[in-house]
Write a protein that holds these residues in place. Structure first.
Motif, PDB file in Angstrom:
ATOM      1  N   MET A 120      33.209   2.788  31.960  1.00 32.23           N
ATOM      2  CA  MET A 120      31.996   2.407  31.253  1.00 32.23           C
ATOM      3  C   MET A 120      30.825   2.219  32.212  1.00 32.23           C
ATOM      4  O   MET A 120      29.690   2.600  31.908  1.00 32.23           O
ATOM      5  CB  MET A 120      32.252   1.121  30.455  1.00 32.23           C
ATOM      6  CG  MET A 120      33.200   1.286  29.288  1.00 32.23           C
ATOM      7  SD  MET A 120      32.631   2.523  28.106  1.00 32.23           S
ATOM      8  CE  MET A 120      31.058   1.830  27.609  1.00 32.23           C
TER       9      MET A 120
ATOM     10  N   SER B  57      27.162  -4.878  29.325  1.00 30.53           N
ATOM     11  CA  SER B  57      27.988  -3.908  28.592  1.00 30.53           C
ATOM     12  C   SER B  57      29.483  -4.197  28.710  1.00 30.53           C
ATOM     13  O   SER B  57      30.194  -4.194  27.694  1.00 30.53           O
ATOM     14  CB  SER B  57      27.685  -2.488  29.068  1.00 30.53           C
ATOM     15  OG  SER B  57      26.365  -2.133  28.749  1.00 30.53           O
TER      16      SER B  57
ATOM     17  N   MET C 211      31.947  -5.156  25.632  1.00 32.90           N
ATOM     18  CA  MET C 211      33.143  -4.374  25.359  1.00 32.90           C
ATOM     19  C   MET C 211      34.376  -5.274  25.264  1.00 32.90           C
ATOM     20  O   MET C 211      35.196  -5.144  24.346  1.00 32.90           O
ATOM     21  CB  MET C 211      33.334  -3.318  26.459  1.00 32.90           C
ATOM     22  CG  MET C 211      34.453  -2.339  26.182  1.00 32.90           C
ATOM     23  SD  MET C 211      34.169  -1.366  24.677  1.00 32.90           S
ATOM     24  CE  MET C 211      32.647  -0.543  25.111  1.00 32.90           C
TER      25      MET C 211
END
Length: 202
Positions: free
Chosen positions: A192, A28, A32
């Motif tokens: 995140m 992730s 990003m």
């Protein structure tokens, strides 16, 4: 109650040990960062595009102010009406048309100036045109006050303050902004991590 604790523990371990959780935990942030890099790259490509603008100047001012640059090119229209200039810009697929109406002073012409585009114009284009008008109006106002062009050139010079540490080391310009950007980026990645981790656990 003990069974509830065992169920929570079992579900927690099952989610944490899941391959998809481990993969997404590391993937992730990479995705990003990749999205941010892609957006920055596309923005840079868009900024490097050479935009052609037609200029219809019906006044006696600003005749030499709109000069072409690496990112923006100006094409002057003469002896045509506004509607003819619009049609020509559209047919030649120019970025837009800058119309300067007649007026008795640079101030009056600038207030009546209008930029025609197919859609909302890029902020860089508008800022560039605004800067041309502001520079020209500043010069005219100083001339009205009796300041010669040579005096204006000597006044309008850049200044940059030099900074050093107490040990005599020269400070780099923009270093604090870079530190803030890096810190904000890592803070965003931490956020995140927490969101993704909390989502899997829930």
């Amino acid at each position: 109650m003990n069974k509830l604790g065992l169920i929570i523990k079992r579900e927690y371990l099952a989610k944490v040990r899941n391959k998809s959780f481990v993969i997404m935990t590391f993937l992730s942030p990479v995705l990003m960062v990749g999205m941010i890099v892609l957006i920055a790259y596309l923005t840079e490509i868009n900024d490097r595009e050479v935009r052609v603008l037609g200029v219809l100047n019906e006044s006696v001012y600003y005749s030499k102010d709109f000069t072409s640059t690496e990112s923006m090119s100006f094409v002057q229209f003469e002896d045509v009406t506004l509607e003819q200039a619009k049609d020509s810009v559209i047919s030649q697929n120019f970025y837009g048309l800058l119309y300067l109406p007649g007026g008795g002073s640079p101030e009056e012409v600038a207030r009546g100036a209008l930029l025609y585009t197919k859609e909302a114009p890029n902020s860089g284009v508008v800022d560039r045109i605004d800067l041309i008008f502001m520079d020209r109006l500043r010069q005219q106002r100083l001339l009205d006050l009796g300041v010669t062009p040579a005096e204006f050139a000597s006044i309008d010079t850049d200044f940059q303050l030099k900074t050093e540490t107490f040990e005599g080391e020269r400070n780099l310009k923009g270093l604090n902004e870079l530190k803030a950007f890096i810190g904000g980026g890592f803070g965003y990645l931490i956020m995140m991590f927490i969101i993704i981790y909390g989502g899997f656990v829930m």
